[in-house]
Design a protein around this motif. Structure first.
Motif, PDB file in Angstrom:
ATOM      1  N   ILE A  46       0.787  -1.229  -0.023  1.00 51.56           N
ATOM      2  CA  ILE A  46      -0.011  -0.028   0.017  1.00 51.56           C
ATOM      3  C   ILE A  46       0.954   1.170   0.041  1.00 51.56           C
ATOM      4  O   ILE A  46       1.753   1.401   0.863  1.00 51.56           O
ATOM      5  N   THR A  47       0.577   2.320  -0.957  1.00 51.27           N
ATOM      6  CA  THR A  47       1.323   3.440  -1.139  1.00 51.27           C
ATOM      7  C   THR A  47       0.595   4.717  -1.263  1.00 51.27           C
ATOM      8  O   THR A  47      -0.799   4.489  -1.761  1.00 51.27           O
ATOM      9  N   GLY A  48       0.890   5.716  -0.898  1.00 52.92           N
ATOM     10  CA  GLY A  48       0.179   6.821  -1.027  1.00 52.92           C
ATOM     11  C   GLY A  48       0.855   8.053  -0.258  1.00 52.92           C
ATOM     12  O   GLY A  48       2.080   7.952   0.210  1.00 52.92           O
ATOM     13  N   PHE A  49       0.185   9.176  -0.340  1.00 46.90           N
ATOM     14  CA  PHE A  49       0.926  10.312   0.726  1.00 46.90           C
ATOM     15  C   PHE A  49       0.389  10.626   1.950  1.00 46.90           C
ATOM     16  O   PHE A  49      -0.924  10.409   2.145  1.00 46.90           O
ATOM     17  N   MET A  50       1.279  11.037   2.555  1.00 40.63           N
ATOM     18  CA  MET A  50       1.140  11.421   4.095  1.00 40.63           C
ATOM     19  C   MET A  50       1.553  12.535   4.393  1.00 40.63           C
ATOM     20  O   MET A  50       2.809  12.815   4.148  1.00 40.63           O
ATOM     21  N   SER A  51       0.945  13.339   5.110  1.00 34.10           N
ATOM     22  CA  SER A  51       1.601  14.624   5.756  1.00 34.10           C
ATOM     23  C   SER A  51       2.508  14.347   6.555  1.00 34.10           C
ATOM     24  O   SER A  51       2.583  13.470   7.351  1.00 34.10           O
ATOM     25  N   MET A  52       3.691  15.281   6.418  1.00 35.50           N
ATOM     26  CA  MET A  52       4.963  14.950   7.575  1.00 35.50           C
ATOM     27  C   MET A  52       4.143  15.285   8.832  1.00 35.50           C
ATOM     28  O   MET A  52       4.877  14.656   9.952  1.00 35.50           O
ATOM     29  N   ASP A  53       3.206  16.039   9.135  1.00 36.35           N
ATOM     30  CA  ASP A  53       2.991  16.555  10.468  1.00 36.35           C
ATOM     31  C   ASP A  53       2.209  15.589  11.393  1.00 36.35           C
ATOM     32  O   ASP A  53       2.058  15.289  12.262  1.00 36.35           O
ATOM     33  N   ASN A  54       2.216  14.301  10.398  1.00 37.47           N
ATOM     34  CA  ASN A  54       1.406  13.148  11.019  1.00 37.47           C
ATOM     35  C   ASN A  54       2.444  11.873  11.679  1.00 37.47           C
ATOM     36  O   ASN A  54       1.889  10.723  12.109  1.00 37.47           O
ATOM     37  N   PHE A  55       3.750  12.416  11.746  1.00 42.61           N
ATOM     38  CA  PHE A  55       4.587  11.272  12.260  1.00 42.61           C
ATOM     39  C   PHE A  55       5.123  11.868  13.337  1.00 42.61           C
ATOM     40  O   PHE A  55       5.413  13.070  13.767  1.00 42.61           O
ATOM     41  N   SER A  56       5.421  10.855  14.420  1.00 38.50           N
ATOM     42  CA  SER A  56       5.904  11.295  15.730  1.00 38.50           C
ATOM     43  C   SER A  56       7.460  11.022  15.814  1.00 38.50           C
ATOM     44  O   SER A  56       8.353  11.565  16.499  1.00 38.50           O
ATOM     45  N   PHE A  57       7.723  10.213  14.742  1.00 33.40           N
ATOM     46  CA  PHE A  57       9.381  10.108  14.656  1.00 33.40           C
ATOM     47  C   PHE A  57       9.696   9.982  13.270  1.00 33.40           C
ATOM     48  O   PHE A  57       8.774   9.278  12.225  1.00 33.40           O
ATOM     49  N   THR A  58      10.890  10.402  12.469  1.00 33.94           N
ATOM     50  CA  THR A  58      11.316  10.302  11.280  1.00 33.94           C
ATOM     51  C   THR A  58      12.754  10.078  11.367  1.00 33.94           C
ATOM     52  O   THR A  58      13.476  10.622  12.144  1.00 33.94           O
ATOM     53  N   TYR A  59      13.218   8.887  10.221  1.00 33.41           N
ATOM     54  CA  TYR A  59      14.470   8.927   9.954  1.00 33.41           C
ATOM     55  C   TYR A  59      14.975   8.856   8.397  1.00 33.41           C
ATOM     56  O   TYR A  59      14.341   8.444   7.649  1.00 33.41           O
ATOM     57  N   TYR A  60      15.917   9.427   8.185  1.00 32.63           N
ATOM     58  CA  TYR A  60      16.298   9.739   6.992  1.00 32.63           C
ATOM     59  C   TYR A  60      17.924   8.872   6.800  1.00 32.63           C
ATOM     60  O   TYR A  60      18.702   9.685   7.202  1.00 32.63           O
TER      61      TYR A  60
END
Length: 127
Positions: A106-120
Motif C-alpha cells: 500500500i502506497t500513498g501520500f502522508m502529511s509530514m505532520d502525522n509522524f512522531s518520529f522520522t529517520y532519513y
C-alpha cells in the motif's frame, strides 16, 4: 505584500506555479489548481530515503491534500511505519511524503505532520 511574495516563492520552488507573475500581481497556475476539489497527479519515484512512525491514525491519500480533495487509499494506525520514497509540497506549502506502509504494498501520500518520529538514511528527494 511580503506574505504574498513569500507564498509565491514557496509555490514556485515547489513547482506548483508554471505561469508568470505580472505587474498587476496576477498569477497563472496549473489548470488542476484552478478546479476546486481536484487532486493533481504527482509523478513519484522510490528514493529509499528513510521512514516515519505514525503518531496517530491518519489517512494515506492519493495526492498531497487532506480532506475530500484527494481520495483516501487507507487509514494507517498509530505506531505503523511508512517507508519514504519521495516528498512534495502542496499549494498551501505543506510537506507531504509519498511512501509505502511496512509489510504491505500500500502506497500513498502522508502529511509530514502525522509522524512522531522520522529517520532519513539519505536526503529526501522531491517526487
Amino acid at each position: 505584500m511580503w506574505h504574498i511574495i513569500r507564498t509565491l516563492a514557496v509555490l514556485t520552488a515547489a513547482g506548483t506555479i508554471t505561469g508568470a507573475l505580472t505587474m498587476t500581481g496576477a498569477v497563472t497556475a496549473p489548470a488542476e489548481a484552478a478546479i476546486a476539489g481536484s487532486c493533481p497527479p504527482i509523478a513519484v519515484s522510490n528514493q529509499h530515503a528513510g521512514y516515519g512512525i505514525m503518531k496517530g491514525r491518519f489517512n494515506l491519500k492519493v495526492g498531497p491534500y487532506a480532506g475530500p480533495r484527494c481520495k483516501t487509499v487507507a487509514s494507517v494506525g498509530k505506531g505503523k511505519k511508512i517507508y519514504f520514497h519521495c516528498f512534495t509540497r502542496n499549494s498551501h506549502g505543506h510537506l507531504w511524503v509519498y511512501g509505502r506502509v511496512k509489510g504491505t504494498g500500500i502506497t500513498g501520500f502522508m502529511s509530514m505532520d502525522n509522524f512522531s518520529f522520522t529517520y532519513y538514511g539519505k536526503p529526501l528527494s522531491y517526487c
